[in-house]
Write a protein that holds these residues in place. Structure first.
Motif, PDB file in Angstrom:
ATOM      1  N   GLY A   1     -39.241  33.802  -9.179  1.00  0.00           N
ATOM      2  CA  GLY A   1     -38.863  34.015  -7.787  1.00  0.00           C
ATOM      3  C   GLY A   1     -37.601  34.841  -7.658  1.00  0.00           C
ATOM      4  O   GLY A   1     -37.507  35.739  -6.810  1.00  0.00           O
ATOM      5  N   ALA A   2     -36.616  34.566  -8.525  1.00  0.00           N
ATOM      6  CA  ALA A   2     -35.384  35.359  -8.523  1.00  0.00           C
ATOM      7  C   ALA A   2     -35.662  36.788  -8.965  1.00  0.00           C
ATOM      8  O   ALA A   2     -35.083  37.745  -8.421  1.00  0.00           O
ATOM      9  CB  ALA A   2     -34.354  34.704  -9.440  1.00  0.00           C
ATOM     10  N   ALA A   3     -36.543  36.956  -9.941  1.00  0.00           N
ATOM     11  CA  ALA A   3     -36.887  38.303 -10.422  1.00  0.00           C
ATOM     12  C   ALA A   3     -37.568  39.119  -9.330  1.00  0.00           C
ATOM     13  O   ALA A   3     -37.378  40.342  -9.240  1.00  0.00           O
ATOM     14  CB  ALA A   3     -37.794  38.205 -11.653  1.00  0.00           C
ATOM     15  N   ALA A   4     -38.345  38.446  -8.477  1.00  0.00           N
ATOM     16  CA  ALA A   4     -39.057  39.163  -7.416  1.00  0.00           C
ATOM     17  C   ALA A   4     -38.100  39.793  -6.415  1.00  0.00           C
ATOM     18  O   ALA A   4     -38.368  40.893  -5.903  1.00  0.00           O
ATOM     19  CB  ALA A   4     -40.019  38.221  -6.704  1.00  0.00           C
ATOM     20  N   VAL A   5     -36.996  39.118  -6.105  1.00  0.00           N
ATOM     21  CA  VAL A   5     -36.081  39.672  -5.102  1.00  0.00           C
ATOM     22  C   VAL A   5     -35.244  40.822  -5.664  1.00  0.00           C
ATOM     23  O   VAL A   5     -34.569  41.528  -4.908  1.00  0.00           O
ATOM     24  CB  VAL A   5     -35.163  38.590  -4.494  1.00  0.00           C
ATOM     25  CG1 VAL A   5     -35.977  37.450  -3.921  1.00  0.00           C
ATOM     26  CG2 VAL A   5     -34.152  38.080  -5.498  1.00  0.00           C
TER      27      VAL A   5
ATOM     28  N   LYS B   1     -34.674  18.366 -10.330  1.00  0.00           N
ATOM     29  CA  LYS B   1     -34.092  19.466  -9.551  1.00  0.00           C
ATOM     30  C   LYS B   1     -33.538  20.511 -10.503  1.00  0.00           C
ATOM     31  O   LYS B   1     -32.824  20.191 -11.453  1.00  0.00           O
ATOM     32  CB  LYS B   1     -32.981  18.925  -8.646  1.00  0.00           C
ATOM     33  CG  LYS B   1     -32.105  19.989  -7.972  1.00  0.00           C
ATOM     34  CD  LYS B   1     -32.852  20.780  -6.936  1.00  0.00           C
ATOM     35  CE  LYS B   1     -31.919  21.572  -6.010  1.00  0.00           C
ATOM     36  NZ  LYS B   1     -30.946  22.429  -6.682  1.00  0.00           N
ATOM     37  N   VAL B   2     -33.899  21.771 -10.277  1.00  0.00           N
ATOM     38  CA  VAL B   2     -33.372  22.883 -11.071  1.00  0.00           C
ATOM     39  C   VAL B   2     -32.649  23.827 -10.118  1.00  0.00           C
ATOM     40  O   VAL B   2     -33.213  24.225  -9.088  1.00  0.00           O
ATOM     41  CB  VAL B   2     -34.490  23.630 -11.820  1.00  0.00           C
ATOM     42  CG1 VAL B   2     -33.950  24.874 -12.510  1.00  0.00           C
ATOM     43  CG2 VAL B   2     -35.163  22.707 -12.842  1.00  0.00           C
ATOM     44  N   PRO B   3     -31.407  24.190 -10.400  1.00  0.00           N
ATOM     45  CA  PRO B   3     -30.656  25.060  -9.483  1.00  0.00           C
ATOM     46  C   PRO B   3     -31.198  26.480  -9.458  1.00  0.00           C
ATOM     47  O   PRO B   3     -31.935  26.902 -10.360  1.00  0.00           O
ATOM     48  CB  PRO B   3     -29.238  25.021 -10.058  1.00  0.00           C
ATOM     49  CG  PRO B   3     -29.416  24.685 -11.499  1.00  0.00           C
ATOM     50  CD  PRO B   3     -30.603  23.783 -11.575  1.00  0.00           C
TER      51      PRO B   3
ATOM     52  N   THR C   1     -39.526  24.512  -2.782  1.00  0.00           N
ATOM     53  CA  THR C   1     -38.609  25.616  -3.072  1.00  0.00           C
ATOM     54  C   THR C   1     -37.545  25.702  -1.993  1.00  0.00           C
ATOM     55  O   THR C   1     -37.826  25.525  -0.806  1.00  0.00           O
ATOM     56  CB  THR C   1     -39.371  26.946  -3.179  1.00  0.00           C
ATOM     57  OG1 THR C   1     -40.127  27.165  -1.965  1.00  0.00           O
ATOM     58  CG2 THR C   1     -40.336  26.925  -4.355  1.00  0.00           C
ATOM     59  N   MET C   2     -36.310  25.993  -2.433  1.00  0.00           N
ATOM     60  CA  MET C   2     -35.168  25.975  -1.517  1.00  0.00           C
ATOM     61  C   MET C   2     -34.339  27.253  -1.617  1.00  0.00           C
ATOM     62  O   MET C   2     -33.111  27.221  -1.558  1.00  0.00           O
ATOM     63  CB  MET C   2     -34.318  24.741  -1.802  1.00  0.00           C
ATOM     64  CG  MET C   2     -35.063  23.439  -1.539  1.00  0.00           C
ATOM     65  SD  MET C   2     -34.127  21.929  -1.905  1.00  0.00           S
ATOM     66  CE  MET C   2     -34.278  21.875  -3.683  1.00  0.00           C
ATOM     67  N   GLY C   3     -35.002  28.391  -1.800  1.00  0.00           N
ATOM     68  CA  GLY C   3     -34.306  29.659  -1.829  1.00  0.00           C
ATOM     69  C   GLY C   3     -33.293  29.731  -2.956  1.00  0.00           C
ATOM     70  O   GLY C   3     -33.590  29.363  -4.097  1.00  0.00           O
ATOM     71  N   ASP C   4     -32.092  30.191  -2.647  1.00  0.00           N
ATOM     72  CA  ASP C   4     -31.083  30.351  -3.699  1.00  0.00           C
ATOM     73  C   ASP C   4     -30.529  29.006  -4.195  1.00  0.00           C
ATOM     74  O   ASP C   4     -29.745  28.962  -5.139  1.00  0.00           O
ATOM     75  CB  ASP C   4     -29.939  31.253  -3.231  1.00  0.00           C
ATOM     76  CG  ASP C   4     -29.233  30.714  -1.986  1.00  0.00           C
ATOM     77  OD1 ASP C   4     -29.546  29.577  -1.551  1.00  0.00           O
ATOM     78  OD2 ASP C   4     -28.372  31.428  -1.454  1.00  0.00           O
ATOM     79  N   GLN C   5     -30.972  27.898  -3.570  1.00  0.00           N
ATOM     80  CA  GLN C   5     -30.570  26.570  -4.037  1.00  0.00           C
ATOM     81  C   GLN C   5     -31.485  26.041  -5.139  1.00  0.00           C
ATOM     82  O   GLN C   5     -31.260  24.954  -5.649  1.00  0.00           O
ATOM     83  CB  GLN C   5     -30.551  25.584  -2.865  1.00  0.00           C
ATOM     84  CG  GLN C   5     -29.563  25.941  -1.763  1.00  0.00           C
ATOM     85  CD  GLN C   5     -28.139  26.025  -2.284  1.00  0.00           C
ATOM     86  OE1 GLN C   5     -27.646  25.079  -2.883  1.00  0.00           O
ATOM     87  NE2 GLN C   5     -27.491  27.166  -2.072  1.00  0.00           N
ATOM     88  N   GLY C   6     -32.536  26.803  -5.471  1.00  0.00           N
ATOM     89  CA  GLY C   6     -33.427  26.394  -6.540  1.00  0.00           C
ATOM     90  C   GLY C   6     -34.661  25.696  -6.024  1.00  0.00           C
ATOM     91  O   GLY C   6     -35.183  26.024  -4.947  1.00  0.00           O
ATOM     92  N   ALA C   7     -35.139  24.693  -6.753  1.00  0.00           N
ATOM     93  CA  ALA C   7     -36.361  23.990  -6.371  1.00  0.00           C
ATOM     94  C   ALA C   7     -36.339  22.586  -6.934  1.00  0.00           C
ATOM     95  O   ALA C   7     -35.627  22.274  -7.888  1.00  0.00           O
ATOM     96  CB  ALA C   7     -37.597  24.750  -6.869  1.00  0.00           C
ATOM     97  N   LEU C   8     -37.168  21.757  -6.319  1.00  0.00           N
ATOM     98  CA  LEU C   8     -37.278  20.359  -6.707  1.00  0.00           C
ATOM     99  C   LEU C   8     -38.739  20.060  -7.003  1.00  0.00           C
ATOM    100  O   LEU C   8     -39.638  20.534  -6.300  1.00  0.00           O
ATOM    101  CB  LEU C   8     -36.743  19.500  -5.564  1.00  0.00           C
ATOM    102  CG  LEU C   8     -36.817  17.988  -5.612  1.00  0.00           C
ATOM    103  CD1 LEU C   8     -35.643  17.405  -4.806  1.00  0.00           C
ATOM    104  CD2 LEU C   8     -38.136  17.487  -5.006  1.00  0.00           C
ATOM    105  N   LEU C   9     -38.994  19.278  -8.039  1.00  0.00           N
ATOM    106  CA  LEU C   9     -40.360  18.923  -8.424  1.00  0.00           C
ATOM    107  C   LEU C   9     -40.498  17.412  -8.464  1.00  0.00           C
ATOM    108  O   LEU C   9     -39.762  16.727  -9.172  1.00  0.00           O
ATOM    109  CB  LEU C   9     -40.708  19.510  -9.792  1.00  0.00           C
ATOM    110  CG  LEU C   9     -42.119  19.209 -10.312  1.00  0.00           C
ATOM    111  CD1 LEU C   9     -43.165  19.896  -9.435  1.00  0.00           C
ATOM    112  CD2 LEU C   9     -42.268  19.661 -11.763  1.00  0.00           C
TER     113      LEU C   9
END
Length: 310
Positions: free
Chosen positions: A282-286, A239-241, A223-231
């Motif tokens: 993750g975005a919903a949590a913030v 990679k998903v933004p 996970t890369m914060g507001d940059q999304g995540a990579l699997l």
């Protein structure tokens, strides 16, 4: 199977409040206080249940604060298996400074745990039977670095998929032992794990694939914060933004990501869809203040927004 068990070795009572401005040596009148049961695995269970699944929490609990934690878990109607310890369960505090919008988190180290206490935890887990066993959070003092590797061995013996979300020596020992179904380090935790700066997306992807190829984990989500995540998986790297939102609190974002991703995988969704669903959670949590974690309606809305953008 929408059944999971979560393990929280260093749980916490999460307290959140707000003040107009932080000032040293002054008594600051705080706004409304919230108290929730917390720690990685407990947070994962809270979100997983909100999404419609079933979760049993395995956790250590001790002292007067441990009694309070037990009560908070009951208020949240979470099924629980408590492993008693002599030490006091920790209390973490998040303070929002309204003037600046900055959030400050105060997280104690937690209690000292004896060999007899952590061995009792392993004995309890040896009786578990569920689709996924998710170990999330730090190890308290006294617990050996390879503890999660031992838990992984138990999970595999009992036919459970083992999911790991931790950092430092505990993460390294888990990855070195191998057999993890899904690991979810943050980018900072992953850089520490591999001992490299990983300056760009390609470097992160290559390093993640190296972990997968040597058998450390079947799936590795960074996970890369507001940059999304990579699997990373045997199928390659996806990679998903990230999803742009106005943050109100960062508490529990990673745990929300993990709960939603596992829920999606348990529902039979493709790994890339599961990754996207995790990013939405993750975005919903913030979006939620304090220790409230994520709301299902926000997850679904952000997931659909992310999918429409591709």
């Amino acid at each position: 199977m929408l059944d999971i068990a979560t393990l929280t070795m260093n749980p916490t009572i999460d307290v959140a409040c707000s003040v107009e401005r932080l000032q040293h040596s002054h008594k600051m009148r705080a706004g409304e206080q919230s108290c929730d049961p917390g720690g990685g695995g407990i947070n994962v269970a809270r979100v997983f249940v909100r999404l419609g699944g079933n979760a049993r929490c395995y956790y250590l609990s001790g002292g007067a604060t441990g009694i309070a934690l037990d009560g908070l878990l009951d208020l949240h109607q979470l099924v629980r298996t408590r492993i008693p310890i002599a030490g006091q369960t920790r209390v973490s505090t998040a303070v929002l400074e309204r003037e600046s919008g900055h959030e400050y988190q105060f997280v104690p180290a937690g209690p000292q745990v004896s060999p007899q206490e952590w061995q009792e935890c392993l004995d309890q887990l040896a009786q578990a039977k569920t689709g996924f066993l998710i170990a999330s959070g730090s190890l308290p003092r006294g617990v050996p670095d390879d503890f999660y590797a031992r838990v992984c061995a138990i999970a595999r013996q009992r036919g459970m998929r083992f999911v790991l979300d931790t950092s430092g020596a505990a993460l390294r020992a888990g990855m070195d032992a191998g057999g993890v179904f899904l690991a979810k380090p943050s980018i900072g935790e992953f850089r520490t794990l591999v001992g490299a700066d990983l300056p760009d997306e390609k470097a992160v992807g290559d390093a993640a694939m190296a972990v997968v190829e040597r058998g450390g984990a079947e799936y590795l989500a960074v996970t890369m914060g507001d940059q999304g995540a990579l699997l990373a998986s045997r199928s390659g790297v996806v990679k998903v933004p990230g999803i742009a939102v106005v943050a109100r609190s960062s508490v529990g974002a990673g745990d929300s990501f993990l709960a939603a991703m596992v829920h999606a995988l348990a529902m039979g969704r493709e790994p890339e869809q599961a990754l996207r669903f995790g990013i939405a959670a993750g975005a919903a949590a913030v979006l939620t203040p304090g220790t409230d974690l994520c709301r299902v309606a926000d997850i679904q809305r952000l997931y659909e927004q992310s999918a429409a953008a591709t």
